[in-house]
Design an enzyme around this catalytic site. Sequence first.
Site, short mmCIF file in Angstrom:
data_model
loop_
_atom_site.label_atom_id
_atom_site.label_comp_id
_atom_site.label_asym_id
_atom_site.label_seq_id
_atom_site.Cartn_x
_atom_site.Cartn_y
_atom_site.Cartn_z
N ARG A 282 16.63 15.44 12.12
CA ARG A 282 15.51 15.30 11.20
C ARG A 282 16.02 15.59 9.79
NH1 ARG A 282 13.28 12.99 14.71
NH2 ARG A 282 11.17 13.31 15.55
N GLU A 311 10.83 9.75 4.46
CA GLU A 311 11.36 8.45 4.89
C GLU A 311 10.35 7.37 4.56
OE1 GLU A 311 13.93 10.19 8.70
OE2 GLU A 311 12.03 9.12 9.04
N HIS A 330 16.13 5.62 9.99
CA HIS A 330 15.63 6.27 11.21
C HIS A 330 15.43 5.24 12.32
CE1 HIS A 330 13.19 9.99 12.69
NE2 HIS A 330 13.94 9.47 13.65
#
Length: 365
Positions: A282, A311, A330
């Site tokens: 993360r 993000e 991601h």
Amino acid sequence: MPCLRSLRCVRKLWSPAQTSRLLKVAKLHRSVTKPHHEKVMADNKPWALISEVGEQGYLEEVADIIKRHFNIICLKDFLQNPQFHGPKVQALLVWNCCPEAEPSLLGSLPSLKVVANGGVGIDHLDVPYINRLGVKVTNTPGVVSNATADMAMALLLASARKVVEGHQIAINPKTTHIPQCLMGAEVTGSTLGIIGMGHIGYKVAQRSKGFDMKILYHNRSRRSVEDEQAVGATYSENMDDLLRESDFVMLVVNLTPETTGLISHRELSLMKPTATLVNVSRGRVVDQDALVTALQSGTIRAAALDVTHPEPLPRDHALLSLPNVLITPHVGTNTYTTTRKMVQRMVENAVAAVKGLPVPDEVKL
């Protein structure tokens, strides 16, 4: 059907034309009753609230997995009349953190039995609060491990061997020769330090063994001797020792209060100036301001990140302009195979919770 059985009795008495007309009537009866049967079956399925089907939500083909077991309503449609839809919803299926399981939404779902999360990380869910509402929380461990470990190795290799830089040179219309200064870092035989040796971390170790890497790992608890020997991994009780010795540091931890800001100025200063930081956990596990400073000053060689915070990053964020950073958005689990497995597991968990059966992947804090 009775009408078809009757055909056998009267076929000898009737002409072929009469028999043909009776067959058409029987087929018409089946075609009329089938949609009614399907509608009844659909009405019997429980309701699930999802984000959407499309670019920002579920792929159409995986949404079909949900539809086999649930009637679905997308958040946009739900919000147009929450008083009407809310009492029907028994499952909230969270994909890429959406819909957000915030109190205002949960409060409008009086029949809710489960919040089923796609993925392992549940840092975006207030599990104790949700549990106090009498609602279970589930995730999808295991099914994401291979794809995420593949992505971790892809980032490591791409950063070490300057794959993106090489691609840009190769496609540049102004390129007339291949520069010999495009030199990367050796992967084979190097030392990999894995911080977080759970499902994904162990899969990374299995892959790195194929590159003859020396594997160090730091974890809350030491793995069994058999696990260590299988991948040739050595336990580092002190994370600082791992940071000092590793050529590549791989972050594969869950985000918790203890791991937030785990890697900051002090930890980065312990790493080799030739080392690379790889993060597939993360974004908030790393102090990004400290990382920018370390990359700009040469404290470490490079960083390869599949996760950031937020993000996506603001378009003027310093990390986006550094030449020694590789960032992907991601996408660690983004393969068709893994996505289907994740959705299937979400549905299995949700169905079990709705039916009051033991839930395979219930999260209990």
